[in-house]
Design a protein around this motif. Structure first.
Motif, PDB file in Angstrom:
ATOM      1  N   ASP A   1       0.812  -1.235   0.000  1.00  0.00           N
ATOM      2  CA  ASP A   1       0.000   0.000   0.000  1.00  0.00           C
ATOM      3  C   ASP A   1       0.840   1.277   0.000  1.00  0.00           C
ATOM      4  O   ASP A   1       0.285   2.374  -0.003  1.00  0.00           O
ATOM      5  N   ASN A   2       2.157   1.166   0.019  1.00  0.00           N
ATOM      6  CA  ASN A   2       3.005   2.365   0.047  1.00  0.00           C
ATOM      7  C   ASN A   2       3.960   2.407  -1.152  1.00  0.00           C
ATOM      8  O   ASN A   2       5.059   2.939  -1.072  1.00  0.00           O
ATOM      9  N   GLY A   3       3.502   1.878  -2.268  1.00  0.00           N
ATOM     10  CA  GLY A   3       4.362   1.779  -3.432  1.00  0.00           C
ATOM     11  C   GLY A   3       4.639   3.088  -4.130  1.00  0.00           C
ATOM     12  O   GLY A   3       5.660   3.225  -4.814  1.00  0.00           O
ATOM     13  N   VAL A   4       3.748   4.071  -3.965  1.00  0.00           N
ATOM     14  CA  VAL A   4       3.967   5.357  -4.637  1.00  0.00           C
ATOM     15  C   VAL A   4       5.246   6.019  -4.129  1.00  0.00           C
ATOM     16  O   VAL A   4       6.013   6.596  -4.904  1.00  0.00           O
ATOM     17  N   GLU A   5       5.490   5.940  -2.836  1.00  0.00           N
ATOM     18  CA  GLU A   5       6.705   6.549  -2.274  1.00  0.00           C
ATOM     19  C   GLU A   5       7.958   5.851  -2.806  1.00  0.00           C
ATOM     20  O   GLU A   5       8.950   6.509  -3.138  1.00  0.00           O
ATOM     21  N   LEU A   6       7.916   4.533  -2.884  1.00  0.00           N
ATOM     22  CA  LEU A   6       9.061   3.800  -3.429  1.00  0.00           C
ATOM     23  C   LEU A   6       9.241   4.112  -4.910  1.00  0.00           C
ATOM     24  O   LEU A   6      10.368   4.334  -5.377  1.00  0.00           O
ATOM     25  N   LEU A   7       8.141   4.175  -5.642  1.00  0.00           N
ATOM     26  CA  LEU A   7       8.216   4.488  -7.068  1.00  0.00           C
ATOM     27  C   LEU A   7       8.769   5.890  -7.282  1.00  0.00           C
ATOM     28  O   LEU A   7       9.563   6.125  -8.204  1.00  0.00           O
ATOM     29  N   ARG A   8       8.373   6.820  -6.431  1.00  0.00           N
ATOM     30  CA  ARG A   8       8.893   8.183  -6.560  1.00  0.00           C
ATOM     31  C   ARG A   8      10.399   8.206  -6.318  1.00  0.00           C
ATOM     32  O   ARG A   8      11.142   8.914  -7.027  1.00  0.00           O
TER      33      ARG A   8
END
Length: 378
Positions: free
Chosen positions: A225-232
């Motif tokens: 659920d926290n993939g956006v931060e890793l992707l950024r």
């Protein structure tokens, strides 16, 4: 901040420049682009032997644990020679994803494979309706026992046809546009349920539309659920690397255009003696050097623990390089005249590549909006 290169960094830059200078010219690039793989396996193996694919991996995963400056030096040299090997996808994106998102067991297994060039990676996050947004994700990840099942579609996945692994974003909770609820998965590109529609891009690379139908991933990268931060964080590294590649390509265009202006004659004089041409060349030089300075400032700044500051400087480098690419590319073509866009001359090939770089992972307008939002938040 001291932006002077260390002796080791300068040696790396010099060796990378010589490597690509010896390995590339337009005829050989044409052959590699037209080959089944789309690049040279021999050169790829040489890059792995030189340790370039291991630069950004930590030592515990079989790498050297070096910084973004070292990677930028190699990407600039690659850009100057218009290299088509998947350095960005595997050496930068793949290494960053493993470094930040893999547990020790996965990192110790996959890291050495990436470093040896035995495992190539492609980033599959963009979707047909998402534009550049990281949070707009229609691909779903449904819980199935201890694992997940992925279904959806990804668009313009560069180097997907030759990739062994895909880094796929999928929604594990929430609505399609929520920032939370996105998770990154590592997927074997040969898994059941994956189909690809391959095609060449205008800059000589390969890409694919990727469809996923009941695909089981190998692992979760980072937190659920926290993939956006890793992707950024992954894209921060990619933006700086792309900026460095653009700087290399712009530098080549500048040098070639200056030489052409010295030899091309009109009214019995080299066109480089005309003031209007001199003004354009100076503008091109300023654009190249400004982009180069911003790129290495950002590369050095990626080491900060301030997440917002890191993203801002990465976006600034990409925007400055993209803006400079437009000016340098267009002026190179104009000064060369109509033949500047012909297939026979390398100027047009460089112009196509820097145009694609400017659109990759976000165009100037989109990234300026992102910068404005981050500035308001900071």
């Amino acid at each position: 901040m001291d932006l002077r290169f260390t002796e080791e960094q300068q040696l790396l830059a010099d060796s990378a420049a010589k490597f690509f200078e010896d390995a590339y010219d337009l005829p050989r690039r044409r052959e590699r682009v037209a080959s089944e793989q789309g690049y040279s396996e021999e050169l790829w193996s040489s890059m792995a032997e030189l340790g370039w694919l291991a630069l950004r991996l930590p030592e515990k995963f079989g790498g050297f644990g070096m910084g973004a400056v070292e990677s930028a030096l190699i990407m600039e040299a690659a850009g100057k020679s218009l290299a088509v090997e998947p350095l960005l996808n595997t050496g930068i994106i793949g290494a960053t994803a493993i470094t930040l998102g893999a547990d020790d067991a996965l990192g110790e297994e996959l890291g050495p494979q990436l470093a040896a060039g035995e495992c190539r990676v492609a980033l599959a996050y963009a979707e047909p309706k998402s534009r550049y947004a990281l949070n707009i994700v229609d691909t779903t990840a449904s819980k199935n026992g201890d694992s997940y099942v992925l279904s959806g579609a990804k668009a313009v996945v560069t180097h997907a046809p030759s990739a062994h692994k895909l880094i796929v974003s999928a929604r594990t909770s929430g609505d399609r546009s929520e920032a939370s609820g996105v998770t990154l998965f590592l997927v074997d590109a040969s898994s059941d349920g994956i189909s690809m529609r391959e095609y060449p891009t205008i800059d000589g690379l390969r890409a694919a539309e990727v469809a996923l139908d009941g695909v089981r991933p190998e692992a979760v990268l980072g937190d659920v659920d926290n993939g956006v931060e890793l992707l950024r964080a992954i894209l921060d590294e990619a933006h700086v690397a792309l900026a460095a590649e653009a700087v290399g390509a712009m530098g080549y265009l500048l040098d070639s255009t200056v030489e052409y202006a010295k030899t091309r004659k009109q009214f019995d004089r080299p066109i480089g003696t005309f003031q209007v041409i001199q003004h354009r060349l100076v503008d091109m030089y300023n654009a190249v050097e400004t982009a180069r300075g911003m790129t290495y400032y950002a590369a050095a700044g990626l080491a900060t623990d301030d997440i917002t500051a890191r993203t801002k400087i990465a976006l600034q480098a990409k925007v400055k390089a993209s803006q400079g690419s437009k000016l340098v590319g267009e002026d190179s073509v104009q000064i060369h005249g109509g033949m500047g866009m012909t297939d026979e001359l390398d100027i047009g090939h460089y112009f196509k590549r820097i145009t694609m770089i400017a659109q990759t992972y976000g165009d100037v307008d989109y990234q300026l909006k992102q910068l404005a939002r981050l500035t308001r938040l900071s």
